[in-house]
Structure formats: structure tokens, C-alpha cells
Enzyme design. Structure first.
Site, PDB file in Angstrom:
ATOM      1  N   CYS A  13      -4.171   6.495  -7.136  1.00  0.00           N
ATOM      2  CA  CYS A  13      -4.027   6.255  -5.697  1.00  0.00           C
ATOM      3  C   CYS A  13      -2.892   5.243  -5.496  1.00  0.00           C
ATOM      4  O   CYS A  13      -2.050   5.079  -6.387  1.00  0.00           O
ATOM      5  CB  CYS A  13      -5.346   5.776  -5.081  1.00  0.00           C
ATOM      6  N   ASN A  16      -4.863   1.326  -6.746  1.00  0.00           N
ATOM      7  CA  ASN A  16      -5.795   1.365  -7.880  1.00  0.00           C
ATOM      8  C   ASN A  16      -6.913   0.325  -7.749  1.00  0.00           C
ATOM      9  O   ASN A  16      -7.416  -0.197  -8.734  1.00  0.00           O
ATOM     10  CB  ASN A  16      -5.062   1.188  -9.219  1.00  0.00           C
ATOM     11  N   CYS A  18      -9.272   0.909  -4.767  1.00  0.00           N
ATOM     12  CA  CYS A  18     -10.302   1.552  -3.929  1.00  0.00           C
ATOM     13  C   CYS A  18     -10.598   2.980  -4.398  1.00  0.00           C
ATOM     14  O   CYS A  18     -11.634   3.241  -5.009  1.00  0.00           O
ATOM     15  CB  CYS A  18      -9.887   1.563  -2.457  1.00  0.00           C
ATOM     16  N   ARG A  19      -9.698   3.923  -4.093  1.00  0.00           N
ATOM     17  CA  ARG A  19     -10.024   5.341  -4.316  1.00  0.00           C
ATOM     18  C   ARG A  19     -10.045   5.740  -5.788  1.00  0.00           C
ATOM     19  O   ARG A  19     -10.995   6.381  -6.253  1.00  0.00           O
ATOM     20  CB  ARG A  19      -9.031   6.228  -3.552  1.00  0.00           C
ATOM     21  N   SER A  20      -8.972   5.412  -6.535  1.00  0.00           N
ATOM     22  CA  SER A  20      -8.925   5.923  -7.916  1.00  0.00           C
ATOM     23  C   SER A  20      -9.949   5.263  -8.847  1.00  0.00           C
ATOM     24  O   SER A  20     -10.504   5.958  -9.700  1.00  0.00           O
ATOM     25  CB  SER A  20      -7.505   5.882  -8.491  1.00  0.00           C
ATOM     26  N   ASP A 130      -7.188   6.741   2.729  1.00  0.00           N
ATOM     27  CA  ASP A 130      -7.139   5.352   2.258  1.00  0.00           C
ATOM     28  C   ASP A 130      -8.136   4.507   3.068  1.00  0.00           C
ATOM     29  O   ASP A 130      -7.998   4.402   4.279  1.00  0.00           O
ATOM     30  CB  ASP A 130      -5.703   4.843   2.459  1.00  0.00           C
TER      31      ASP A 130
HETATM   32  P1  4NP Z   1      -6.260   2.396  -2.794  1.00  0.00           P
HETATM   33  O1  4NP Z   1      -6.293   1.509  -1.456  1.00  0.00           O
HETATM   34  O2  4NP Z   1      -4.898   3.040  -2.844  1.00  0.00           O
HETATM   35  O3  4NP Z   1      -7.352   3.399  -2.555  1.00  0.00           O
HETATM   36  O4  4NP Z   1      -6.534   1.455  -3.930  1.00  0.00           O
HETATM   37  C1  4NP Z   1      -5.341   0.532  -1.158  1.00  0.00           C
HETATM   38  C2  4NP Z   1      -5.423  -0.714  -1.739  1.00  0.00           C
HETATM   39  C3  4NP Z   1      -4.507  -1.686  -1.416  1.00  0.00           C
HETATM   40  C4  4NP Z   1      -3.493  -1.408  -0.515  1.00  0.00           C
HETATM   41  C5  4NP Z   1      -3.398  -0.153   0.067  1.00  0.00           C
HETATM   42  C6  4NP Z   1      -4.322   0.819  -0.265  1.00  0.00           C
HETATM   43  N1  4NP Z   1      -2.549  -2.425  -0.169  1.00  0.00           N
HETATM   44  O5  4NP Z   1      -1.682  -2.144   0.674  1.00  0.00           O
HETATM   45  O6  4NP Z   1      -2.623  -3.527  -0.708  1.00  0.00           O
END
Ligand code: 4NP
Length: 163
Positions: A13, A16, A18-20, A130
Site C-alpha cells: 500500500c 505500509n 494500515c492496509r498492507s 485508504d
Molecule cells: P496505508 O495508509 O497506505 O494503508 O498504510 C496510509 C498511511 C499513512 C499515510 C497515508 C496512507 N500517510 O500519508 O502518512
């Protein structure tokens, strides 16, 4: 493929956190329950390295824990070109992640890159939204989609391993 070989699965994602990692924890749990864990190499990564070294987001950990998945030991890292040599399946959570991964994917490994939700059943949703800037519902939706696609992926992987 011989019985001793492993199949590598990498979930990717943006951050790294939340989703992945949620996908890694869920798929690990399903693979363990199916007795396939030792036949698989499972990891997750982000297309950006801003959170490298960090554990999954506290909200992602809490929502996953309620469904029985422990994400606490996972640590974020950035996806690299070498991952396309190490993992048979590189699974992007959304189209933007997919585009970013295409930029580092060696042309000979293009067939290893997929949208994760291409493995989901009975849904037309193709991206895991997201949840980072949203509320609790977003983390539950991530888990619903990830559980669905993980079940489909496990069937494909099981077939490749020879039933
Ligand atoms: P992820 O979510 O891609 O599912 O891990 C996010 C985590 C952090 C951020 C964006 C999305 N960020 O902008 O810091």
C-alpha cells in the site's frame, strides 16, 4: 513446482502501516488455519518510506485484533525492485500503488503485479480505500475487503502448490 518450494506473496500500500499490514496479518491467519504457512513467504511493504520501521497504525492493530489477527510484530518498509524477484505475487491495494509499483517493476516480472482485489469474489470493488484520514468504518471496510480477497488468493495459491 516441487513440494519444498515456497510461494512468495507481498502486499503493498502507500505507507505500509494500515492496509498492507492488515492484509499480511489476515492472509497469514488464513494460511495458518489451512496448514499452508510453511509453504508461503508472506510480507508487506509501502511505496513510500515515510513510516519505515514503524509498527502498524494503532487503529489498524485494534480493528484487526477484534477479528483475531495480531499485527503487533510487523514493521513498515519500502517496496523495492528486488521484491519482484523474491515474491511471486506483488499485490497493490489501489491503482495508485499499482502505478507506483509499475515504475520499479522489471519488465520481465510484470506478470507478478496485480491489484489485490482482483482475487476478491462477489464484489465489483477493485481498490482497498485508504483508511488513514478517516474513521472506524474505514478500517472495518479494509478488513472486509481484505478477508474476501485473501480467501480468493488462498485458493489460487493452494492450486499452484498442487492442491
Ligand atoms: P496505508 O495508509 O497506505 O494503508 O498504510 C496510509 C498511511 C499513512 C499515510 C497515508 C496512507 N500517510 O500519508 O502518512
Amino acid at each position: 513446482m516441487t513440494g519444498s518450494q515456497q510461494i512468495g506473496v507481498l502486499f503493498v500500500c502507500l505507507g505500509n502501516i494500515c492496509r498492507s499490514p492488515t492484509a499480511e496479518g489476515v492472509f497469514r491467519g488464513l494460511a495458518d488455519a489451512a496448514g499452508l504457512l510453511e509453504r508461503l513467504r508472506i510480507d508487506s511493504a509501502g511505496v513510500m518510506d515515510y513510516h519505515a520501521g514503524s509498527p502498524p497504525d494503532r487503529r489498524a492493530q485494534e480493528h484487526a485484533a477484534r477479528r483475531g489477527y495480531d499485527l503487533s510484530a510487523l514493521r513498515a518498509r519500502r517496496a523495492v525492485a528486488d521484491d519482484f524477484d523474491r515474491f511471486d505475487f506483488v499485490l497493490a491495494m489501489d491503482r495508485e500503488n499499482h502505478r507506483d509499483l509499475l515504475r520499479i517493476c522489471p519488465p520481465s516480472r510484470r506478470d507478478r503485479l496485480h491489484l489485490f482485489l482482483d482475487f476478491a469474489r462477489d464484489t465489483t470493488v477493485r481498490e482497498v480505500p485508504d483508511p488513514y484520514y478517516g474513521g472506524a468504518d474505514g478500517f472495518e471496510q479494509v478488513l472486509d475487503l481484505v478477508e474476501n480477497a485473501s480467501r480468493g488468493l488462498l485458493e489460487v495459491v493452494r492450486e499452484r502448490l498442487g492442491g
